[in-house]
Design an enzyme around this catalytic site. Structure first.
Site, mmCIF file in Angstrom:
data_model
loop_
_atom_site.group_PDB
_atom_site.id
_atom_site.type_symbol
_atom_site.label_atom_id
_atom_site.label_comp_id
_atom_site.label_asym_id
_atom_site.label_seq_id
_atom_site.Cartn_x
_atom_site.Cartn_y
_atom_site.Cartn_z
ATOM 1 N N ARG A 127 2.253 -19.620 0.203
ATOM 2 C CA ARG A 127 1.252 -18.887 1.012
ATOM 3 C C ARG A 127 1.685 -18.668 2.453
ATOM 4 O O ARG A 127 0.872 -18.457 3.342
ATOM 5 C CB ARG A 127 -0.103 -19.583 0.999
ATOM 6 C CG ARG A 127 -0.692 -19.670 -0.389
ATOM 7 C CD ARG A 127 -2.159 -20.004 -0.369
ATOM 8 N NE ARG A 127 -2.618 -20.197 -1.735
ATOM 9 C CZ ARG A 127 -2.467 -21.327 -2.416
ATOM 10 N NH1 ARG A 127 -1.912 -22.375 -1.839
ATOM 11 N NH2 ARG A 127 -2.874 -21.393 -3.657
ATOM 12 N N LYS A 149 5.477 -6.132 9.803
ATOM 13 C CA LYS A 149 5.287 -5.483 8.499
ATOM 14 C C LYS A 149 6.410 -5.899 7.567
ATOM 15 O O LYS A 149 7.590 -5.815 7.921
ATOM 16 C CB LYS A 149 5.318 -3.966 8.646
ATOM 17 C CG LYS A 149 4.064 -3.381 9.225
ATOM 18 C CD LYS A 149 4.063 -1.894 8.895
ATOM 19 C CE LYS A 149 3.350 -1.078 9.911
ATOM 20 N NZ LYS A 149 3.561 0.364 9.669
ATOM 21 N N LYS A 233 7.756 -1.540 21.674
ATOM 22 C CA LYS A 233 7.071 -1.691 20.385
ATOM 23 C C LYS A 233 6.144 -2.898 20.428
ATOM 24 O O LYS A 233 5.015 -2.839 19.946
ATOM 25 C CB LYS A 233 8.058 -1.795 19.215
ATOM 26 C CG LYS A 233 7.309 -1.991 17.893
ATOM 27 C CD LYS A 233 8.069 -1.651 16.647
ATOM 28 C CE LYS A 233 7.149 -1.851 15.425
ATOM 29 N NZ LYS A 233 7.838 -1.658 14.142
ATOM 30 N N ARG A 247 -1.307 1.936 17.035
ATOM 31 C CA ARG A 247 0.046 1.791 16.511
ATOM 32 C C ARG A 247 0.582 3.092 15.902
ATOM 33 O O ARG A 247 1.781 3.244 15.701
ATOM 34 C CB ARG A 247 0.031 0.668 15.456
ATOM 35 C CG ARG A 247 1.374 0.024 15.232
ATOM 36 C CD ARG A 247 1.186 -1.362 14.662
ATOM 37 N NE ARG A 247 2.335 -1.788 13.904
ATOM 38 C CZ ARG A 247 2.537 -3.043 13.507
ATOM 39 N NH1 ARG A 247 1.661 -3.973 13.773
ATOM 40 N NH2 ARG A 247 3.594 -3.361 12.832
ATOM 41 N N ASN A 251 4.464 6.537 15.153
ATOM 42 C CA ASN A 251 4.817 7.491 14.094
ATOM 43 C C ASN A 251 5.219 8.852 14.639
ATOM 44 O O ASN A 251 5.356 9.792 13.870
ATOM 45 C CB ASN A 251 3.642 7.664 13.120
ATOM 46 C CG ASN A 251 3.484 6.446 12.229
ATOM 47 O OD1 ASN A 251 4.435 5.703 12.022
ATOM 48 N ND2 ASN A 251 2.290 6.239 11.730
ATOM 49 N N HIS A 258 9.258 12.333 7.477
ATOM 50 C CA HIS A 258 9.037 11.860 6.106
ATOM 51 C C HIS A 258 9.050 13.022 5.123
ATOM 52 O O HIS A 258 9.614 12.903 4.029
ATOM 53 C CB HIS A 258 7.685 11.139 6.001
ATOM 54 C CG HIS A 258 7.701 9.752 6.551
ATOM 55 N ND1 HIS A 258 6.605 9.171 7.137
ATOM 56 C CD2 HIS A 258 8.683 8.819 6.606
ATOM 57 C CE1 HIS A 258 6.904 7.946 7.532
ATOM 58 N NE2 HIS A 258 8.164 7.706 7.233
ATOM 59 N N HIS A 271 16.778 7.923 7.340
ATOM 60 C CA HIS A 271 15.434 8.001 7.917
ATOM 61 C C HIS A 271 15.465 8.476 9.387
ATOM 62 O O HIS A 271 14.764 9.417 9.757
ATOM 63 C CB HIS A 271 14.754 6.634 7.792
ATOM 64 C CG HIS A 271 13.487 6.517 8.560
ATOM 65 N ND1 HIS A 271 12.332 7.140 8.169
ATOM 66 C CD2 HIS A 271 13.201 5.864 9.712
ATOM 67 C CE1 HIS A 271 11.376 6.875 9.046
ATOM 68 N NE2 HIS A 271 11.878 6.091 9.993
#
Ligand SMILES: NC(=O)c1ccc[n+]([C@@H]2O[C@H](COP(=O)([O-])OP(=O)(O)OC[C@H]3O[C@@H](n4cnc5c(N)ncnc54)[C@H](O)[C@@H]3O)[C@@H](O)[C@H]2O)c1
Ligand SMILES: [Zn+2]
Length: 373
Positions: A127, A149, A233, A247, A251, A258, A271
């Site tokens: 966990r 992330k 960031k 946040r 992007n 994308h 990317h």
């Protein structure tokens, strides 16, 4: 940043804080930095064969000096196609066989793929055990190692299974960037340009002024650039840990980027390369709707060009398909799309635009290229 100096960036989160250490010769210090985290159990080092061959020994030696025993090393295959649940299982089994416990630490040595999958393993093992990121690509140093992330891909799409799991420590050694391929390096630079153009004009000017040294990968200068980018960031992440809204400014350039990656089957562009073109599209759009002046697009294009990044949509890409991919993007609601636009170099904001406006900007980019050639 003084010669050989290390910059320490503190990231203050709601529940705890952690440090990002950035320097031009830090790998050998990774052990001491990990030991300073306290109550250290077993260490599990996750890496891939490419990175292990280059930097495995120095990191294993450093970690062995810090821990009670040498770290257990888990090698995962190199490549985005291995950012999977199957790879996760390999990490789980290696960790459990090595006797992972609550005081264990997972160390991710590599690029964003290693960081994302090892990070998710750390988030879920027992966990949640502590995670230390040792990013070795420019993209991982300025982007994926900061923000918490983690996750893996599924056949249905990228990053669809994952968790927020903030690291306990990040160690970014810019000397490791010397061995990156030119393309991977350039793709990382695109994300640095993104920080400059959206949030920090002084960073943008630094990139403009010193593009030659940047291309030569001067490790001291890179330490300054990586530290500034990571700080930018981290500032955003501190204010919006779980992507509630703010946040999304990270992007910038990514909606079209994308779409372009998708339309070209994820094989033509890295990317960051797609994001470079997407940033120009977003700047073009900003100019068209009047949020920024006419000086911004040429300045962005010139910088990308100096850094070896393509800034225009190639003529053979199906524009309609790109526009459709933008429209299919999850962020579209009732024909409108939330778009990050520029208010100038170093300033950005979110606007809701119609797909027609986005399409016109894309068409405008092709036009720009046509007149330039
Ligand atoms: N978690 C996040 O917030 C976040 C943000 C952005 C991207 N990502 C993820 O990051 C991944 C992309 O990361 P990436 O661009 O680092 O790709 P990557 O991890 O695939 O690394 C690129 C290549 O460079 C090699 N490499 C790594 N370090 C090297 C070095 N120092 N010298 C020579 N070769 C080296 C790798 O083995 C690999 O072949 C994607 O899966 C993306 O989804 C995550
Ligand atoms: Zn990106």
């Amino acid at each position: 940043v003084k010669a050989g100096a290390t910059t320490e960036i503190r990231v203050a989160l709601q529940e705890r804080s952690y440090s990002i250490h950035v320097g031009s010769d830090l790998l050998a210090e990774a052990g001491e930095l990990v030991a300073a985290l306290g109550r250290l159990g077993s260490i599990l080092l996750v890496t891939n064969p490419t990175v292990r061959a280059l930097y495995g020994d120095v990191v294993v030696t450093a970690l062995a000096a810090a821990g009670r025993a040498a770290p257990a090393v888990v090698e995962i295959p190199d490549g985005e196609q291995y950012k999977t649940v199957a790879t996760l299982e390999r990490i789980y089994d290696a960790a459990l066989d090595a006797g992972v416990d609550r005081s264990s630490v997972v160390v991710a040595l590599g690029g964003g793929v290693v960081g994302d999958v090892a990070g998710f393993a750390a988030a879920t093992l027992l966990r949640g055990v502590r995670l230390v990121m040792v990013p070795t690509t420019l993209l991982a140093q300025v982007d994926s190692s900061v923000g918490g992330k983690t996750g893996v891909n599924r056949p249905q799409g990228k990053n669809l299974v994952g968790a927020f799991h903030q690291p306990s420590l990040v160690v970014a050694d810019t000397k490791t960037l010397a061995t990156l391929s030119d393309r991977e390096y350039g793709a990382g630079l695109a994300e640095v340009v993104k920080y400059g153009v959206t949030l920090d004009e002084a960073l943008f000017e630094l990139l403009e002024r010193r593009s030659g040294e940047i291309l030569a990968r001067d490790p001291e200068l890179l330490a300054e650039i990586v530290a500034r980018s990571a700080r930018l960031k981290a500032d955003v992440v501190e204010r919006d840990e779980r992507e509630g809204g703010l946040r999304r400014i990270l992007n910038f350039g990514h909606t079209v980027g994308h779409a372009l990656e998708q339309v070209t089957g994820y094989t033509r562009y890295l990317h960051g390369e797609a994001v470079a073109i997407g940033m120009v599209a977003a700047a073009e759009l900003s100019q068209r709707i009047g949020t920024c002046g006419e000086d911004v697009v040429p300045r962005l294009v010139r910088l990308l060009d100096r850094l070896g990044l393509q800034a225009s949509l190639p003529g053979d890409v199906d524009l309609d398909a790109v526009a459709r991919a933008v429209a299919l993007d999850k962020k579209v609601e009732r024909g409108r799309v939330a778009f990050i636009v520029l208010d100038g170099v170093g300033r950005c904001a979110e606007r809701t635009l119609t797909l027609a406006e986005v399409g016109a900007a894309l068409a405008g980019m092709i036009g720009t290229e046509a007149t330039a050639t």
